[in-house]
Design a protein around this motif. Structure first.
Motif, mmCIF file in Angstrom:
data_model
loop_
_atom_site.group_PDB
_atom_site.id
_atom_site.type_symbol
_atom_site.label_atom_id
_atom_site.label_comp_id
_atom_site.label_asym_id
_atom_site.label_seq_id
_atom_site.Cartn_x
_atom_site.Cartn_y
_atom_site.Cartn_z
ATOM 1 N N HIS A 44 0.834 -1.203 0.000
ATOM 2 C CA HIS A 44 0.000 0.000 0.000
ATOM 3 C C HIS A 44 0.867 1.252 0.000
ATOM 4 O O HIS A 44 1.141 1.854 1.043
ATOM 5 C CB HIS A 44 -0.937 -0.013 1.219
ATOM 6 C CG HIS A 44 -2.073 0.961 1.095
ATOM 7 N ND1 HIS A 44 -3.304 0.734 1.661
ATOM 8 C CD2 HIS A 44 -2.165 2.155 0.464
ATOM 9 C CE1 HIS A 44 -4.104 1.762 1.384
ATOM 10 N NE2 HIS A 44 -3.422 2.636 0.667
ATOM 11 N N HIS A 102 1.466 4.947 -2.222
ATOM 12 C CA HIS A 102 1.087 5.899 -3.270
ATOM 13 C C HIS A 102 2.356 6.575 -3.770
ATOM 14 O O HIS A 102 2.904 7.451 -3.111
ATOM 15 C CB HIS A 102 0.118 6.948 -2.721
ATOM 16 C CG HIS A 102 -1.191 6.377 -2.262
ATOM 17 N ND1 HIS A 102 -2.287 6.300 -3.087
ATOM 18 C CD2 HIS A 102 -1.569 5.815 -1.092
ATOM 19 C CE1 HIS A 102 -3.299 5.737 -2.434
ATOM 20 N NE2 HIS A 102 -2.896 5.435 -1.213
ATOM 21 N N LYS A 130 -7.781 -1.846 -6.778
ATOM 22 C CA LYS A 130 -8.207 -0.989 -5.685
ATOM 23 C C LYS A 130 -9.487 -0.283 -6.078
ATOM 24 O O LYS A 130 -9.633 0.172 -7.220
ATOM 25 C CB LYS A 130 -7.106 0.061 -5.441
ATOM 26 C CG LYS A 130 -7.458 1.219 -4.500
ATOM 27 C CD LYS A 130 -7.311 0.803 -3.068
ATOM 28 C CE LYS A 130 -7.504 1.950 -2.068
ATOM 29 N NZ LYS A 130 -6.402 2.894 -2.030
ATOM 30 N N HIS A 162 -6.418 -0.360 5.069
ATOM 31 C CA HIS A 162 -6.298 0.536 6.229
ATOM 32 C C HIS A 162 -7.495 0.505 7.187
ATOM 33 O O HIS A 162 -8.151 1.522 7.424
ATOM 34 C CB HIS A 162 -5.958 1.972 5.809
ATOM 35 C CG HIS A 162 -6.824 2.582 4.735
ATOM 36 N ND1 HIS A 162 -8.185 2.561 4.776
ATOM 37 C CD2 HIS A 162 -6.488 3.231 3.602
ATOM 38 C CE1 HIS A 162 -8.656 3.182 3.714
ATOM 39 N NE2 HIS A 162 -7.641 3.592 2.985
ATOM 40 N N ASP A 169 0.469 2.438 3.751
ATOM 41 C CA ASP A 169 -0.364 3.518 3.204
ATOM 42 C C ASP A 169 0.411 4.832 3.172
ATOM 43 O O ASP A 169 -0.103 5.891 3.531
ATOM 44 C CB ASP A 169 -1.698 3.683 3.929
ATOM 45 C CG ASP A 169 -2.662 4.570 3.136
ATOM 46 O OD1 ASP A 169 -2.372 4.878 1.960
ATOM 47 O OD2 ASP A 169 -3.701 4.958 3.686
HETATM 48 ZN ZN LIG Z 1 -3.955 4.644 0.454
#
Ligand SMILES: [Zn+2]
Length: 444
Positions: free
Chosen positions: A62, A64, A149, A234, A307
């Motif tokens: 996870h 970005h 996702k 998450h 995340d």
């Molecule tokens: Zn995320």
């Protein structure tokens, strides 16, 4: 042909627990895990790590990265170097915050072009499931994404809108026979309100646990109806553990992750205006954090992934309603989780299961995730007793803003090997792009 590399340690995180062992590496793969003092024929490099622990390289599913299109937020070069320095040897890039978002094969091609030749660690890609792209999902999977996702609530990225119940079911129906997971940002928009004030408590109240619970109910029923594999990203509201545990017990293909920040921080300690702590769903209060730990110990929550979702510091300005949501943590995820896991009696073998083995299986990367014969020799030497204070400016992330600023963490990554080649501290761009199943992702 080079000979074998042998790494010896008194604390190797093997799949069956912590033990003293020698790990024999040939041609980038783990050839054997044997007695610590064993003689190894043909060893050209023999490293005794002493009391340093040896972990499987972490797999962070996870992250970005935001490149291409928002590389000023974070890019493949910076993200993968920070990952490597933090003991993460494989990361899976999220399909949004980049431009284009990864919802078509053409957009995946843009991702691959942007990432190729830049990465210090191995990288795989999630595709995105959005309204109107159901017919793109199987082509994206064939092209090399590891799964999909989707969101059930607004994303703040207009080109990546959420799915409604019917859209979620349609996407999951298409993927049911593929084994690829649909990973879901599970907050129900009907339960989210505008914050009633500028402070952190008002922000938490605007995204209550019931928003997560209602959304997870939607995911559970879609997974049950379609037979597709679903994964909750998450998880923040610990009360949802009962629902997830019950779904698993009923044989529904469901798993869940939580993140270092939900296990480390609590809402009680977020200072006024400290928007570096803003993420969605929000950090909740201390009793919830302890309940998340119990769910992790009970294996209702399966894994812990970062995340990592950075943005330029200017977008973190303003109050909790206005600031961009996302926490920067890629390089500190391992010591942050270890700091608070150890206090609760967990071992490095637990860390290896949560942060390497399970994420590798979620992303369908069978050569990753364990110190075991046949796996890639992605290995991390980790001093579990060293302490250090986080300074964002010292991290390799593109931007220094992090809620861990000034926090003392226990555990330090000292050496990292990617497929048997030591990569710290030079961080060469030897990372590969991987597809579900673990082969190289090749897209012309
Ligand atoms: Zn995320």
């Amino acid at each position: 042909m080079s000979g074998a590399l042998v790494l010896r340690s008194g604390r190797v995180a093997a799949p069956d627990g912590m033990r003293a062992a020698a790990v024999v590496v040939r041609d980038g793969r783990i050839a054997a895990v044997t007695d610590r003092d064993a003689h190894v024929d043909g060893a050209t490099r023999d490293v005794d790590l002493g009391d340093l622990a040896l972990l499987p390289g972490l797999v962070d599913t996870h992250v970005h990265v935001n490149e291409p299109g928002r590389t000023e937020w974070e890019g493949f070069a910076t993200a993968t170097r920070a990952a490597a320095a933090g003991g993460i040897t494989t990361l899976c890039d999220m399909p949004l915050n980049s431009d284009p978002v990864t919802t078509t094969v053409e957009a995946l091609r843009a991702k691959v072009r942007a990432a190729r030749g830049q990465c210090a660690v191995d990288v795989a890609f999630w595709g995105g499931a959005v309204p109107g792209n159901t017919d793109q999902l199987v082509p994206l999977l064939d092209a090399g994404v590891v799964g999909f996702k989707c969101f059930l609530a607004d994303t703040a990225i207009p080109e990546f809108p959420p799915l409604d119940r019917a859209g979620l079911r349609a996407a999951m129906s298409v993927l049911a026979d593929t084994g690829a997971p649909v990973i879901v940002h599970a907050e129900d928009p009907a339960e989210i309100t505008a914050p009633a004030g500028p402070g952190y408590d008002a922000f938490v109240a605007s995204r209550p646990p019931v928003a997560e619970r209602r959304a997870i109910e939607t995911v559970v029923s879609a997974a049950a109806a379609t037979g597709a594999r679903a994964h909750i990203v998450h998880l923040a509201a610990a009360e949802c553990a009962a629902l997830i545990g019950a779904a698993k017990a009923a044989g529904i293909a469901l798993s869940a992750e939580t993140c270092p920040h939900y296990l480390f921080f609590a809402a009680d300690e977020v200072p006024d205006g400290a928007t570096q702590f803003k993420c969605c769903p929000p950090l909740r209060y201390a009793p919830n954090r302890e309940a998340l730990w119990r769910a992790l110990a009970a294996e209702v929550i399966d894994c812990v992934v970062s995340d990592h979702s950075p943005c330029p510091p200017a977008l973190k300005e303003g109050d909790f309603a206005a600031a961009w949501g996302g926490i920067t943590s890629l390089q500190v995820a391992l010591p942050a989780v270890w700091t608070v896991a150890r206090e609760r009696g967990h071992t490095l073998a637990d860390i290896a299961r949560w942060m390497s083995a399970f994420p590798a299986s979620l992303a369908g990367l069978p050569a990753k995730g364990a110190i075991a014969p046949g796996r890639d020799a992605d290995l991390v030497a980790f001093d579990p007793d060293a302490t250090h204070v986080v300074r964002g400016a010292d991290l390799l992330h593109r931007h220094p803003v992090t809620p861990y600023e000034g926090r003392a963490l226990t555990g330090r990554v000292t050496r990292v090997w990617l497929r048997g080649a030591e990569i710290l501290p030079d961080l060469p761009r030897g990372g590969r792009l991987l597809r579900r199943g673990g082969h190289d992702l090749v897209l012309s």
